[in-house]
Design a protein around this motif. Sequence first.
Motif: not given
Length: 182
Positions: A50-53, A81-86
Amino acid sequence: MKNTLYKVILITLLGLSITACGDSEPQTQNNVPIEPVKPVVSVSKFLYAADNGNFAKIQKMISDAGDDLPNLINTQNSDGETAILLATQGSYKMIVQELINANANLDIQDEDGWTALMYASRSGYYEVVKVLLDAGADFELQNQSRKTAAILAVGGNVKYMRIVKLIHFAEFKKLQAELGEK
């Protein structure tokens, strides 16, 4: 047969379940077939994707999560942080939408009280803000500094937010007048 029996005993003792490789006989325990364990989705790998798209990886992990999806979707890292925040911080609109479709908590707050909507607003990610608002994100929540997404969108300055509201109200009144409404 003896080799297979040792494998079944070892599997039983370790609490594992694997598929036999190269054996012609299926593995059993007490004449009951041993089913392979479904792969467990790693939370850290999910958050990393999630953080890296990595949209394709997020899609696959959501698909593979099965009954564990609600826990996976809303698990927080050490910073809250969750996946949606990242994904929001990276402006990964497609991932944000995929997480929304998987019932991610839109209003979960990190350790500083920030939501996905706040991150998107502060960074000017218009399309992500729109997706979050359309999905029902709470725009009235405040972070620990008592700032809402709207205040963060104007650089965190409350006096600018008041000016923006005044301008929008003036635009609304003008539109009403043009339409002949009061």
